[in-house]
Write an enzyme that holds these catalytic residues in place. Structure first.
Site, PDB file in Angstrom:
ATOM      1  NE  ARG A  72       6.510   7.432  -3.872  1.00 12.50           N
ATOM      2  CZ  ARG A  72       5.922   7.716  -2.814  1.00 12.50           C
ATOM      3  NH1 ARG A  72       6.526   6.999  -2.118  1.00 12.50           N
ATOM      4  NH2 ARG A  72       5.271   8.415  -2.529  1.00 12.50           N
ATOM      5  CG  HIS A  94       0.805  11.572  -2.425  1.00 16.08           C
ATOM      6  ND1 HIS A  94      -0.007  11.794  -0.855  1.00 16.08           N
ATOM      7  CD2 HIS A  94       1.167  10.115  -1.720  1.00 16.08           C
ATOM      8  CE1 HIS A  94       0.644  11.147   0.517  1.00 16.08           C
ATOM      9  NE2 HIS A  94       1.147  10.405  -0.193  1.00 16.08           N
ATOM     10  NE  ARG A 144       4.381  11.012   6.667  1.00 11.26           N
ATOM     11  CZ  ARG A 144       4.714  11.362   5.647  1.00 11.26           C
ATOM     12  NH1 ARG A 144       4.171  12.400   4.416  1.00 11.26           N
ATOM     13  NH2 ARG A 144       4.775   9.915   4.181  1.00 11.26           N
ATOM     14  CD  GLU A 176       0.831   5.867  -4.612  1.00 13.71           C
ATOM     15  OE1 GLU A 176       0.988   5.460  -3.851  1.00 13.71           O
ATOM     16  OE2 GLU A 176       1.713   6.695  -4.611  1.00 13.71           O
TER      17      GLU A 176
HETATM   18  P1  ADP Z   1       0.774   3.910   1.247  1.00 15.48           P
HETATM   19  O1  ADP Z   1       0.285   4.725   1.296  1.00 15.48           O
HETATM   20  O2  ADP Z   1       1.694   3.071   2.203  1.00 15.48           O
HETATM   21  O3  ADP Z   1       0.510   3.648  -0.049  1.00 15.48           O
HETATM   22  P2  ADP Z   1      -1.779   2.769   1.567  1.00 15.48           P
HETATM   23  O4  ADP Z   1      -2.154   3.602   0.556  1.00 15.48           O
HETATM   24  O5  ADP Z   1      -2.310   0.859   1.591  1.00 15.48           O
HETATM   25  O6  ADP Z   1      -0.995   2.936   1.965  1.00 15.48           O
HETATM   26  O7  ADP Z   1      -2.860   2.317   2.738  1.00 15.48           O
HETATM   27  C1  ADP Z   1      -2.962   2.391   3.949  1.00 15.48           C
HETATM   28  C2  ADP Z   1      -3.627   3.248   4.877  1.00 15.48           C
HETATM   29  O8  ADP Z   1      -4.372   2.162   4.410  1.00 15.48           O
HETATM   30  C3  ADP Z   1      -3.574   2.612   6.097  1.00 15.48           C
HETATM   31  O9  ADP Z   1      -3.808   3.263   7.327  1.00 15.48           O
HETATM   32  C4  ADP Z   1      -4.593   1.141   6.399  1.00 15.48           C
HETATM   33  O10 ADP Z   1      -5.111   0.723   7.660  1.00 15.48           O
HETATM   34  C5  ADP Z   1      -6.120   1.447   5.678  1.00 15.48           C
HETATM   35  N1  ADP Z   1      -6.884   0.560   5.414  1.00 15.48           N
HETATM   36  C6  ADP Z   1      -6.893  -0.115   4.167  1.00 15.48           C
HETATM   37  N2  ADP Z   1      -7.553  -0.494   4.347  1.00 15.48           N
HETATM   38  C7  ADP Z   1      -8.631  -0.251   4.903  1.00 15.48           C
HETATM   39  C8  ADP Z   1      -9.963  -0.636   5.337  1.00 15.48           C
HETATM   40  N3  ADP Z   1     -10.915  -1.366   5.263  1.00 15.48           N
HETATM   41  N4  ADP Z   1     -10.668  -0.023   6.026  1.00 15.48           N
HETATM   42  C9  ADP Z   1      -9.963   1.316   6.986  1.00 15.48           C
HETATM   43  N5  ADP Z   1      -8.657   1.314   6.492  1.00 15.48           N
HETATM   44  C10 ADP Z   1      -7.844   0.616   5.915  1.00 15.48           C
END
Ligand code: ADP
Length: 387
Positions: A82, A170, A231, A374
């Site tokens: 990526r 993204h 951000r 992804e």
């Molecule tokens: P990345 O962008 O690093 O791939 P993710 O898509 O895994 O990250 O998203 C991470 C975010 O999702 C974090 O802010 C996490 O707190 C939030 N998240 C994960 N599970 C939950 C949930 N059950 N309720 C609310 N937010 C969540």
């Protein structure tokens, strides 16, 4: 085509080298079978024994050996990397050679917080694995944005000289989710107008017509648009000059402030959305404001994209927050009945991992939750290119 090509079950190694983490997954693109995966964290942080992405690759290799997977012996098909910024050069995935690597390195000027880690990761992986390496760019999907959407209203000569435009990020996720949503609804992709909200640590929105993106919230860099974990998203562009003059901050300090100490973190003190929701429920006022600002900005974009598309057939939630937070989904939809958007409370609360519709039957706009993947998308694009 030989029989072995038809039944190729060799996995692709997908690497996502960021400035502080290396995410990896070993998977078979056709079946989606994940052989293993994980993340090496705290790269380059004080007290961490993982100095850089090259060292992270060593850590990953050791961990896999402990799991009984010797990457030197696994018949690897290719490595898919990526890469955040493809700049004006890369509108699709590309097999990496020295010239491509050099160009990705040069694009670090556009993405100083992201591309250097990818370059180091690619260099180390090319030394380790003698298979084709493919770069899959976060910007590629949005390279076909209409000029009216991708152009900033700054002097054209300057924009051309410095490759200033809205790139969007993204893209791998938005493209995957657009397709998966069409499959969920049983509608041809070409017939759908979609508003897609990718809400993870980074957050972005897109408007997609017939499978092609026509708007997205991120811009020249992944800083523009929605409020994110750390951000700011959109601020007045005048803020930079104001901070430089009034707070005496340097450009590097302003960049770090808006990328790493703003957003939900800057408003509430936490950047994990689960923690934020807990704080809101416990009555924390800063958390409440952060949540409200986050939702307000989301609604702003949903409304804008309905106008850009002339109405939407489906509103899609994806990524960590989008997939798991019924609270966020309900808050975004609240009060949008007039626009044909509503969620059914019990469908919304169902925390399934499957793609699903959460709007009431007969809604003008279908509201859906569609998990992104992804790694699978990168593995598939990598396999397509080296096939
Ligand atoms: P990345 O962008 O690093 O791939 P993710 O898509 O895994 O990250 O998203 C991470 C975010 O999702 C974090 O802010 C996490 O707190 C939030 N998240 C994960 N599970 C939950 C949930 N059950 N309720 C609310 N937010 C969540």
């Amino acid at each position: 085509m030989s029989q072995s090509q038809h039944t190729d079950d060799r996995p692709v190694l997908v690497l996502n080298a960021g400035s502080s983490s290396l995410k990896y997954q070993l998977l078979v693109p056709e079946s989606g079978e994940v052989r293993t995966g994980g993340v090496v964290e705290r790269i380059g942080e004080r007290g961490s024994d993982v100095a850089d992405p090259a060292a992270a690759l060593e850590t990953m290799t050791d961990r896999l050996l402990e799991e009984g997977i010797d990457l030197g012996k696994v018949p690897l098909r290719a490595v898919g990397h990526r890469v955040v910024h493809g700049g004006p050069d890369f509108s699709e995935p590309v097999v990496i050679d020295d010239a491509v690597l050099q160009r990705i390195r040069q694009l670090s000027a556009l993405a100083p917080l992201h591309n250097p880690a990818a370059v180091t990761g690619i260099e180390a992986a090319r030394e380790h694995y003698d298979v084709p390496h493919v770069a899959v760019f976060d910007t590629a999907y949005f390279s076909s944005l209409p000029a009216a959407a991708s152009t900033y209203a700054v002097p054209r000569e300057l924009a051309e000289k410095h490759s200033i435009r809205r790139y969007g990020f993204h893209g791998t996720s938005h493209q995957f989710v657009a397709q998966a949503t069409a499959e969920l609804l049983g509608h041809p992709l070409v017939d759908l107008r979609q508003v897609i909200l990718h809400l993870g640590n980074g957050c972005s929105a897109s408007a997609v017509r017939g499978g092609r993106p026509v708007e997205t919230s991120m811009g020249l860099t992944p800083l523009q648009g929605l409020v994110m974990g750390t951000r700011s998203g959109d601020v007045d562009p005048g803020l930079h000059a104001y901070l430089a003059r009034e707070a005496g901050l340097t450009l590097d300090e302003i960049e770090a402030l808006l990328n790493k100490r703003s957003g939900v973190l800057g408003l509430s003190g936490v950047n994990d959305f689960r923690e934020l929701v807990h704080l809101v429920e416990a009555g924390d006022e800063d958390a409440r404001l952060a949540f409200d600002v986050f939702i307000h900005r989301l609604k702003h974009y949903v409304g804008a994209y309905l106008a850009i598309l002339g109405g939407a057939d489906v509103l899609v939630f994806t990524a960590g927050i989008g997939q798991h937070s019924a609270t966020v989904r309900a808050a975004v939809a609240e009060g949008l009945d007039e626009l044909g958007i509503a969620v059914d409370p019990s469908r919304n609360e169902d925390d399934s991992t499957q793609p699903r519709v959460i709007s009431p039957d007969g809604s003008r706009v279908v509201v859906a939750v569609v998990p992104t993947n992804e790694e699978l998308a990168i593995a598939r694009q990598t396999a397509d290119l080296v096939r």
